[in-house]
Design a protein around this motif. Structure first.
Motif, short mmCIF file in Angstrom:
data_model
loop_
_atom_site.label_atom_id
_atom_site.label_comp_id
_atom_site.label_asym_id
_atom_site.label_seq_id
_atom_site.Cartn_x
_atom_site.Cartn_y
_atom_site.Cartn_z
N SER A 165 0.83 -1.20 0.00
CA SER A 165 0.00 0.00 0.00
C SER A 165 0.87 1.26 0.00
O SER A 165 1.80 1.38 0.82
N LEU A 166 0.57 2.17 -0.91
CA LEU A 166 1.21 3.49 -0.94
C LEU A 166 0.40 4.40 -0.03
O LEU A 166 -0.76 4.72 -0.32
N VAL A 167 0.99 4.81 1.08
CA VAL A 167 0.25 5.52 2.12
C VAL A 167 0.77 6.94 2.27
O VAL A 167 1.99 7.17 2.37
N VAL A 168 -0.17 7.90 2.28
CA VAL A 168 0.17 9.32 2.39
C VAL A 168 -0.67 9.93 3.50
O VAL A 168 -1.65 9.33 3.96
N GLN A 178 6.43 13.53 -8.64
CA GLN A 178 7.00 14.80 -8.19
C GLN A 178 6.31 15.28 -6.91
O GLN A 178 6.95 15.82 -6.02
N ASP A 179 4.99 15.04 -6.84
CA ASP A 179 4.27 15.38 -5.62
C ASP A 179 4.79 14.58 -4.44
O ASP A 179 4.98 15.10 -3.34
N LEU A 180 5.02 13.27 -4.67
CA LEU A 180 5.56 12.42 -3.61
C LEU A 180 6.97 12.85 -3.21
O LEU A 180 7.33 12.81 -2.04
N ALA A 181 7.76 13.25 -4.21
CA ALA A 181 9.12 13.68 -3.94
C ALA A 181 9.12 14.93 -3.06
O ALA A 181 9.98 15.09 -2.18
N SER A 182 8.16 15.82 -3.27
CA SER A 182 8.09 17.03 -2.45
C SER A 182 7.68 16.70 -1.01
O SER A 182 7.98 17.45 -0.08
N LEU A 183 7.00 15.57 -0.84
CA LEU A 183 6.59 15.15 0.49
C LEU A 183 7.71 14.45 1.24
O LEU A 183 7.92 14.67 2.43
N GLY A 184 8.47 13.59 0.53
CA GLY A 184 9.55 12.85 1.16
C GLY A 184 9.11 11.48 1.63
O GLY A 184 7.90 11.20 1.75
N PHE A 185 10.07 10.61 1.91
CA PHE A 185 9.80 9.20 2.20
C PHE A 185 10.15 8.88 3.65
O PHE A 185 11.19 9.28 4.17
N ALA A 228 4.45 8.74 11.62
CA ALA A 228 5.13 9.83 10.92
C ALA A 228 4.33 10.29 9.70
O ALA A 228 4.23 11.48 9.42
N VAL A 229 3.76 9.33 8.97
CA VAL A 229 2.95 9.69 7.81
C VAL A 229 1.72 10.48 8.24
O VAL A 229 1.36 11.48 7.62
N ALA A 230 1.07 10.05 9.31
CA ALA A 230 -0.13 10.74 9.80
C ALA A 230 0.17 12.18 10.20
O ALA A 230 -0.69 13.06 10.10
N ARG A 231 1.40 12.44 10.63
CA ARG A 231 1.80 13.79 11.03
C ARG A 231 2.19 14.66 9.84
O ARG A 231 2.59 15.82 10.02
N GLY A 232 2.08 14.10 8.63
CA GLY A 232 2.40 14.87 7.44
C GLY A 232 3.87 14.96 7.12
O GLY A 232 4.31 15.82 6.34
N LEU A 233 4.68 14.07 7.70
CA LEU A 233 6.12 14.16 7.54
C LEU A 233 6.64 13.45 6.30
O LEU A 233 7.81 13.58 5.96
N GLY A 234 5.80 12.66 5.63
CA GLY A 234 6.24 11.95 4.44
C GLY A 234 5.25 10.88 4.04
O GLY A 234 4.18 10.75 4.66
N PHE A 235 5.62 10.10 3.02
CA PHE A 235 4.80 8.96 2.60
C PHE A 235 5.60 7.68 2.83
O PHE A 235 6.80 7.71 3.10
N SER A 236 4.94 6.54 2.73
CA SER A 236 5.64 5.27 2.86
C SER A 236 4.89 4.21 2.07
O SER A 236 3.77 4.43 1.59
N VAL A 237 5.52 3.05 1.93
CA VAL A 237 4.91 1.88 1.29
C VAL A 237 5.02 0.73 2.27
O VAL A 237 6.12 0.34 2.66
N VAL A 238 3.86 0.20 2.69
CA VAL A 238 3.83 -0.85 3.70
C VAL A 238 2.88 -1.95 3.26
O VAL A 238 2.06 -1.77 2.36
N SER A 239 2.97 -3.08 3.92
CA SER A 239 2.01 -4.15 3.69
C SER A 239 0.62 -3.69 4.09
O SER A 239 0.45 -2.91 5.03
N ARG A 240 -0.40 -4.15 3.37
CA ARG A 240 -1.77 -3.80 3.70
C ARG A 240 -2.10 -4.19 5.14
O ARG A 240 -2.91 -3.52 5.81
N MET A 241 -1.49 -5.25 5.65
CA MET A 241 -1.75 -5.66 7.03
C MET A 241 -1.31 -4.59 8.01
O MET A 241 -1.95 -4.39 9.04
#
Length: 302
Positions: A165-168, A178-185, A228-241
C-alpha cells in the motif's frame, strides 16, 4: 555428574551478564548462581568465565559451552513439542516474524489460544537475519520471512500474499511522483525495496530510483511508520496488514494504483524436523480468514 540446571543457569548468566540479574530471573540466591557455575566448570574441567571487575566475559571453553547449552535445550524443547505433533488444538507455538506480519497474525493466534486453552504461544518480532538464525538454532519452530531462503538446513515454502500500500497523509492531494518527492519518504527496514517495487510497477516511464525521494525519517519498527505519515512528515509503502492494524489508519489514506503488487511471505523451518500439525491448522485458518476479510467470500475450492 551431568546436571541440566547448571547449563540453564549458565545460559541465563551469559544472557544477562550479571550474577545478580541471573539470581533474580531464576529466583535463586547469588551464591547459588555462583555454585552452579563452579559445579559446571568442575564437571567440564575448564574455566568458563573471565572476570574484569564487575564485568564478565567468556573463555573459549565458555563460548563453546554456551553454544552447546543452547542446542541442548532447543533439542529438548523440540522433543517435548513433538509429543504433541498430532494435536491440532494444544501444545506450544514458537513463531518469529517481522512486524509487518505479526501485527495481524499475533492477535489472530491469541484469539485461537482463547478458543483452545491447551494452546500456548511464544511469538517474537525480529528482522530477516535474526529469524533465520533463531530457526536454525531451534529457538523457534517456524519463521516467517518476506524473501525466499535457500539454506541446506532449512525448508522454505511460500505461504501468503498481501498487497503493498502506498500511504500518504489524509490531506495529501498529490498524485504524481513529483508530488511524492516534495513530500519525502519515511523509511524502515526493507522500506526502500518495497517502495521501489511498487512505484516502478505503477510509474514505469518516470520512476528511476528511490534517490528521487528525500528520506524524512526512519523507524526500525514498521508499525510506527504510519505515525510519521499521519503527522504529514512523508509517505511510505507498507504491507496492507500494517495499514489495517494501524491506530493511525484514519489519519492516513492509501493512494489507489493501477498495478497492484503483492508481497509474498514464506514459512521456514528446520529441514528434517516434523512441524506439529497445530501450525498447519493455524496458518491455514489465518489465510482463510484473511481471504474472507479481503474479498468478502471464502476461498474457492475450485
Amino acid at each position: 555428574m551431568f546436571n541440566a540446571q547448571y547449563f540453564r543457569t549458565f545460559i541465563t548468566l551469559v544472557e544477562t551478564g550479571s550474577f545478580t540479574r541471573t539470581a533474580q530471573r531464576l529466583e535463586m540466591t547469588q551464591p547459588g548462581v555462583s555454585q552452579h557455575v563452579r559445579k559446571l566448570e568442575q564437571y567440564l574441567g575448564k574455566p568458563l568465565l573471565e572476570r574484569h571487575g564487575r564485568r564478565i566475559g567468556l573463555t573459549e571453553a565458555g563460548r563453546r559451552a554456551y553454544d552447546y547449552a543452547l542446542r541442548l535445550f532447543a533439542e529438548h524443547e523440540q522433543f517435548r513439542h513433538s509429543l504433541d505433533d498430532d494435536s491440532l488444538y494444544s501444545g506450544e507455538c514458537r513463531i518469529a516474524s517481522p512486524g509487518s506480519v505479526g501485527l495481524m497474525l499475533y492477535p489472530f493466534i491469541l484469539g485461537q489460544q482463547q478458543l483452545n486453552p491447551g494452546l500456548t504461544v511464544s511469538y517474537h518480532f525480529a528482522f530477516h537475519h535474526e529469524i533465520i538464525s533463531d530457526v536454525l538454532a531451534g529457538r523457534h519452530d517456524i519463521g516467517i520471512v518476506s524473501e525466499a531462503v535457500r539454506h541446506t538446513d532449512l525448508e522454505c515454502a511460500s505461504w501468503h500474499e498481501e498487497p503493498l500500500s502506498l500511504v500518504v497523509p489524509a490531506d495529501f492531494a498529490g498524485t504524481t511522483l513529483q508530488d511524492l518527492a516534495s513530500l519525502g519518504f519515511i523509511n524502515y527496514s526493507d522500506g526502500l525495496e518495497k517502495a521501489s517495487t511498487l512505484l516502478r510497477a505503477n510509474f514505469p516511464a518516470e520512476f528511476r530510483s528511490m534517490n528521487l525521494f528525500p528520506q524524512q525519517g526512519f523507524s526500525n519498527e514498521v508499525g510506527l511508520v504510519l505515525d510519521a505519515v499521519a503527522r504529514g512528515l512523508g509517505f511510505s509503502v507498507v504491507s496492507r496488514m500494517v495499514l489495517e492494524t494501524s491506530p493511525w489508519q484514519r489519519q492516513v489514506r492509501e493512494i489507489a494504483l493501477t498495478q497492484p503488487v503483492e508481497e509474498t511471505f514464506y514459512l521456514i523451518s528446520r529441514r528434517g524436523v516434523t512441524v506439529p500439525s497445530r501450525y498447519h491448522r493455524l496458518f491455514e485458518t489465518f489465510c482463510e480468514q484473511r481471504y474472507l476479510e479481503r474479498f468478502g467470500h471464502p476461498v474457492s475450492e475450485g
